[in-house]
Design a protein around this motif. Structure first.
Motif, PDB file in Angstrom:
ATOM      1  N   ALA A 101       0.832  -1.212   0.000  1.00  0.00           N
ATOM      2  CA  ALA A 101       0.000   0.000   0.000  1.00  0.00           C
ATOM      3  C   ALA A 101       0.863   1.258   0.000  1.00  0.00           C
ATOM      4  CB  ALA A 101      -0.938  -0.007   1.211  1.00  0.00           C
ATOM      5  N   VAL A 102       1.942   1.247   0.780  1.00  0.00           N
ATOM      6  CA  VAL A 102       2.849   2.403   0.819  1.00  0.00           C
ATOM      7  C   VAL A 102       3.513   2.601  -0.541  1.00  0.00           C
ATOM      8  CG1 VAL A 102       5.026   3.252   1.804  1.00  0.00           C
ATOM      9  CG2 VAL A 102       3.236   2.348   3.300  1.00  0.00           C
ATOM     10  N   LEU A 103       3.960   1.523  -1.165  1.00  0.00           N
ATOM     11  CA  LEU A 103       4.574   1.634  -2.494  1.00  0.00           C
ATOM     12  C   LEU A 103       3.586   2.221  -3.497  1.00  0.00           C
ATOM     13  CD1 LEU A 103       6.569  -1.717  -2.700  1.00  0.00           C
ATOM     14  CD2 LEU A 103       7.519   0.590  -2.528  1.00  0.00           C
ATOM     15  N   ASP A 104       2.331   1.782  -3.445  1.00  0.00           N
ATOM     16  CA  ASP A 104       1.301   2.333  -4.335  1.00  0.00           C
ATOM     17  C   ASP A 104       1.117   3.829  -4.104  1.00  0.00           C
ATOM     18  OD1 ASP A 104       0.781  -0.047  -5.626  1.00  0.00           O
ATOM     19  OD2 ASP A 104      -0.992  -0.533  -4.423  1.00  0.00           O
ATOM     20  N   ASP A 105       1.117   4.243  -2.832  1.00  0.00           N
ATOM     21  CA  ASP A 105       0.947   5.666  -2.514  1.00  0.00           C
ATOM     22  C   ASP A 105       2.142   6.500  -2.951  1.00  0.00           C
ATOM     23  OD1 ASP A 105      -1.545   5.264  -1.421  1.00  0.00           O
ATOM     24  OD2 ASP A 105      -0.869   5.370   0.666  1.00  0.00           O
ATOM     25  N   LEU A 106       3.357   5.957  -2.812  1.00  0.00           N
ATOM     26  CA  LEU A 106       4.558   6.723  -3.121  1.00  0.00           C
ATOM     27  C   LEU A 106       4.840   6.830  -4.614  1.00  0.00           C
ATOM     28  CD1 LEU A 106       7.058   5.421  -0.413  1.00  0.00           C
ATOM     29  CD2 LEU A 106       5.838   7.599  -0.428  1.00  0.00           C
TER      30      LEU A 106
ATOM     31  N   ASP B  19      20.914   9.279  -2.037  1.00  0.00           N
ATOM     32  CA  ASP B  19      21.382  10.229  -1.038  1.00  0.00           C
ATOM     33  C   ASP B  19      20.251  10.802  -0.202  1.00  0.00           C
ATOM     34  OD1 ASP B  19      23.975   9.896  -1.896  1.00  0.00           O
ATOM     35  OD2 ASP B  19      23.872  11.539  -3.322  1.00  0.00           O
ATOM     36  N   LEU B  20      19.036  10.755  -0.727  1.00  0.00           N
ATOM     37  CA  LEU B  20      17.897  11.329  -0.012  1.00  0.00           C
ATOM     38  C   LEU B  20      16.987  10.228   0.502  1.00  0.00           C
ATOM     39  CD1 LEU B  20      16.951  14.245  -2.434  1.00  0.00           C
ATOM     40  CD2 LEU B  20      18.195  14.393  -0.278  1.00  0.00           C
ATOM     41  N   GLY B  21      16.981  10.049   1.797  1.00  0.00           N
ATOM     42  CA  GLY B  21      16.099   9.074   2.412  1.00  0.00           C
ATOM     43  C   GLY B  21      15.188   9.774   3.393  1.00  0.00           C
ATOM     44  N   TYR B  22      14.117   9.120   3.764  1.00  0.00           N
ATOM     45  CA  TYR B  22      13.202   9.700   4.723  1.00  0.00           C
ATOM     46  C   TYR B  22      12.505   8.601   5.498  1.00  0.00           C
ATOM     47  CZ  TYR B  22      10.551   9.143   0.353  1.00  0.00           C
ATOM     48  OH  TYR B  22      10.040   8.660  -0.823  1.00  0.00           O
ATOM     49  N   THR B  23      12.011   8.986   6.671  1.00  0.00           N
ATOM     50  CA  THR B  23      11.295   8.063   7.538  1.00  0.00           C
ATOM     51  C   THR B  23       9.803   8.297   7.354  1.00  0.00           C
ATOM     52  OG1 THR B  23      13.106   8.098   9.124  1.00  0.00           O
ATOM     53  CG2 THR B  23      10.978   7.317   9.922  1.00  0.00           C
ATOM     54  N   ILE B  24       9.069   7.199   7.225  1.00  0.00           N
ATOM     55  CA  ILE B  24       7.619   7.268   7.033  1.00  0.00           C
ATOM     56  C   ILE B  24       6.956   6.565   8.213  1.00  0.00           C
ATOM     57  CG2 ILE B  24       5.680   6.478   5.619  1.00  0.00           C
ATOM     58  CD1 ILE B  24       7.422   6.654   3.192  1.00  0.00           C
ATOM     59  N   THR B  25       5.896   7.170   8.716  1.00  0.00           N
ATOM     60  CA  THR B  25       5.057   6.543   9.734  1.00  0.00           C
ATOM     61  C   THR B  25       3.740   6.183   9.068  1.00  0.00           C
ATOM     62  OG1 THR B  25       6.084   7.893  11.454  1.00  0.00           O
ATOM     63  CG2 THR B  25       3.992   6.825  12.006  1.00  0.00           C
ATOM     64  N   VAL B  26       3.309   4.921   9.236  1.00  0.00           N
ATOM     65  CA  VAL B  26       2.127   4.393   8.557  1.00  0.00           C
ATOM     66  C   VAL B  26       1.156   3.850   9.605  1.00  0.00           C
ATOM     67  CG1 VAL B  26       1.310   2.693   6.868  1.00  0.00           C
ATOM     68  CG2 VAL B  26       3.553   3.751   6.585  1.00  0.00           C
ATOM     69  N   ASP B  27      -0.134   4.177   9.467  1.00  0.00           N
ATOM     70  CA  ASP B  27      -1.170   3.645  10.347  1.00  0.00           C
ATOM     71  C   ASP B  27      -1.243   2.127  10.181  1.00  0.00           C
ATOM     72  OD1 ASP B  27      -4.127   2.733  10.777  1.00  0.00           O
ATOM     73  OD2 ASP B  27      -3.965   4.641  11.852  1.00  0.00           O
ATOM     74  N   ALA B  28      -1.181   1.388  11.286  1.00  0.00           N
ATOM     75  CA  ALA B  28      -1.160  -0.074  11.238  1.00  0.00           C
ATOM     76  C   ALA B  28      -2.505  -0.665  10.818  1.00  0.00           C
ATOM     77  CB  ALA B  28      -0.754  -0.649  12.591  1.00  0.00           C
TER      78      ALA B  28
END
Length: 168
Positions: A111-116, A149-158
């Motif tokens: 689901a996260v991959l689809d959103d991103l 070089d550009l990474g980020y942290t994602i918080t996802v509702d379980a």
């Protein structure tokens, strides 16, 4: 117990079939099918051969064509450990983790991959997926494959798999 015994037997067979050491990869999420014989799991590219076995953790055989982005996979590969990012490893066994928690995590990552994804040619590396202590959310570290070089942290509702927060 039968599952662990069968996995042990498979590993013994794989280890005994060649001169190279079989290494246990870290479980991670399939984020890209690069070609019919290469996949990206976490920050590792695994190269499949005619001898690569693919099965789930319940012992069911899986075809390479059935692999999908989001699946949680542990790879067993031949050769030395390589610290390079996106180094290719020749895989002996791909184990698709099919326990309840792994299946939930696989659905969440898909689901996260689809959103991103903004286009077919945009691909991501997802590492460090963890469920927060309260169980209400997951956190993960994400990098665009085109810009490591550009990474980020994602918080996802379980529960809903909705992206709640992105921090770069």
């Amino acid at each position: 117990m039968k599952i662990f015994l069968s996995l042990f037997l498979i590993l013994v067979l794989i280890t005994g079939c060649g001169d190279e050491q079989v290494n246990h990869g870290t479980p991670g999420f399939l984020t890209q099918i690069i070609s019919k014989d290469e996949i990206l799991v976490g920050d590792d590219i695994y190269q499949m051969t005619a001898g690569t076995k693919i099965q789930d953790s319940k012992g069911r055989h899986i075809k390479a064509s059935e692999l999908e982005p989001g699946m949680k996979i542990q790879a067993f590969y031949q050769g030395r450990m390589d610290d390079r990012l996106l180094a290719k490893k020749r895989v002996s066994l791909l184990l698709v983790l099919a326990d309840e928690e792994s299946m939930k995590e696989a659905d969440m990552v898909a689901a996260v991959l689809d959103d991103l994804q903004e286009g077919k040619n945009q691909h991501f590396i997802i590492t460090d997926v963890a469920r927060e202590e309260d169980g209400l959310a997951y956190t993960m570290y994400v990098m665009k494959r085109s810009n490591l070089d550009l990474g980020y942290t994602i918080t996802v509702d379980a529960g809903t798999y909705e992206i709640l927060y992105m921090e770069g």
